[in-house]
Design an enzyme around this catalytic site. Structure first.
Site, short mmCIF file in Angstrom:
data_model
loop_
_atom_site.label_atom_id
_atom_site.label_comp_id
_atom_site.label_asym_id
_atom_site.label_seq_id
_atom_site.Cartn_x
_atom_site.Cartn_y
_atom_site.Cartn_z
N LYS A 1 0.85 -1.18 0.00
CA LYS A 1 0.00 0.00 0.00
C LYS A 1 0.89 1.24 0.00
O LYS A 1 1.77 1.39 0.86
CB LYS A 1 -0.84 -0.02 1.27
CG LYS A 1 -2.28 0.26 1.05
CD LYS A 1 -3.01 -0.08 2.31
CE LYS A 1 -4.37 0.50 2.31
NZ LYS A 1 -5.01 0.30 3.61
C1 E4P Z 1 -8.14 1.09 3.61
O1 E4P Z 1 -7.57 0.29 2.95
C2 E4P Z 1 -7.68 1.67 4.85
O2 E4P Z 1 -7.00 0.71 5.63
C3 E4P Z 1 -8.77 2.19 5.66
O3 E4P Z 1 -9.99 2.03 5.10
C4 E4P Z 1 -8.54 3.53 6.20
O4 E4P Z 1 -9.53 3.91 7.01
P1 E4P Z 1 -9.70 3.75 8.54
O5 E4P Z 1 -8.39 3.47 9.19
O6 E4P Z 1 -10.25 5.07 8.90
O7 E4P Z 1 -10.67 2.64 8.70
#
Ligand code: E4P
Length: 228
Positions: A94
């Site tokens: 990512k």
């Molecule tokens: C997505 O891949 C992220 O991990 C995630 O959705 C980010 O959002 P959050 O940490 O606010 O749930």
């Protein structure tokens, strides 16, 4: 539509896999922090569980792992991505949707390391990752909707753009930070490939007051049916 679990907690991942048959996992630095484990331990524990389950392969059960968010140059991003990718065949790296991130994703995809370009907040940001062959893009839903923005058109625009240029299904659209069953429905109607959400959101999907009321009615009928 595929359902990914947005969590780095192994007990949640195991539960969501055995109960709902989730199709993959996404993590981010916040989820790693919430797991209570150091970064390397958290991701290695997930990698080991994948092996135990016989789910090896990015096409079988992808797990997105975010690189250090402090990195702001392509070379360092690529270096860390290679180290993380070497831990498991299931890891998708990512990378934030910033200029050095796009360049890093481009290099990594050419090497066969799959990438998920994250922190996407506009349809325009979703185009370059697809042109450069990223496996996933992660447009955020919950954060925008908490800010009063309706995301239905935003997701539909990404889907339409991908259909217009042959990216649809090649770079898969993960609607991220999904907080409610309504948002899951909106993403599905718009044609997103995947949603990623926390366990409670999937549990909420299966709840409706009428379902419980209906069960009560049927229990009454069952109990008051003529006995043989
Ligand atoms: C997505 O891949 C992220 O991990 C995630 O959705 C980010 O959002 P959050 O940490 O606010 O749930």
């Amino acid at each position: 539509m595929k359902f990914f679990l947005d969590s780095a907690k192994l007990d949640e991942i195991k539960f969501a896999y055995s109960t709902f048959g989730i199709d993959g996992v996404t993590t981010n630095p916040r989820h790693i922090q919430n797991s209570g484990k150091p970064f390397m331990t958290a991701i290695t524990d997930i990698a080991n569980w994948i092996k135990e389950e016989g789910l090896e392969g990015v096409d079988r059960f992808p797990v997105s792992v975010e690189i250090n968010p402090h990195l702001d140059n392509t070379e360092e991003m690529v270096k860390m991505a290679r180290e993380v990718a070497a831990i498991s065949k299931n890891f998708v790296i990512k990378i934030p949707a910033i200029e050095p991130g796009i360049a890093a994703a481009r290099i990594l995809e050419k090497e066969g390391i799959r990438t998920n370009v994250t922190l996407i907040f506009s349809a325009a940001q979703a185009i370059l990752p697809a042109k450069n062959g990223s496996l996933f893009v992660s447009p955020f839903i919950g954060w925008k909707e908490s800010n009063g923005e309706d995301c239905r058109q935003y997701i539909k625009d990404i889907v339409d753009i991908y259909k217009n240029y042959g990216f649809y299904g090649k770079t898969e659209i993960i609607c991220a930070a999904v907080r409610t069953p309504k948002q899951i429905t909106d993403c599905a109607v718009a044609g997103a490939d995947i949603v990623t959400a926390g366990l409670a959101v999937y549990q909420d999907c299966m709840k409706h007051a009428y379902t419980n009321q209906g069960l009560g009615i049927f229990c009454d009928a069952w109990d008051n049916t003529a006995k043989a």
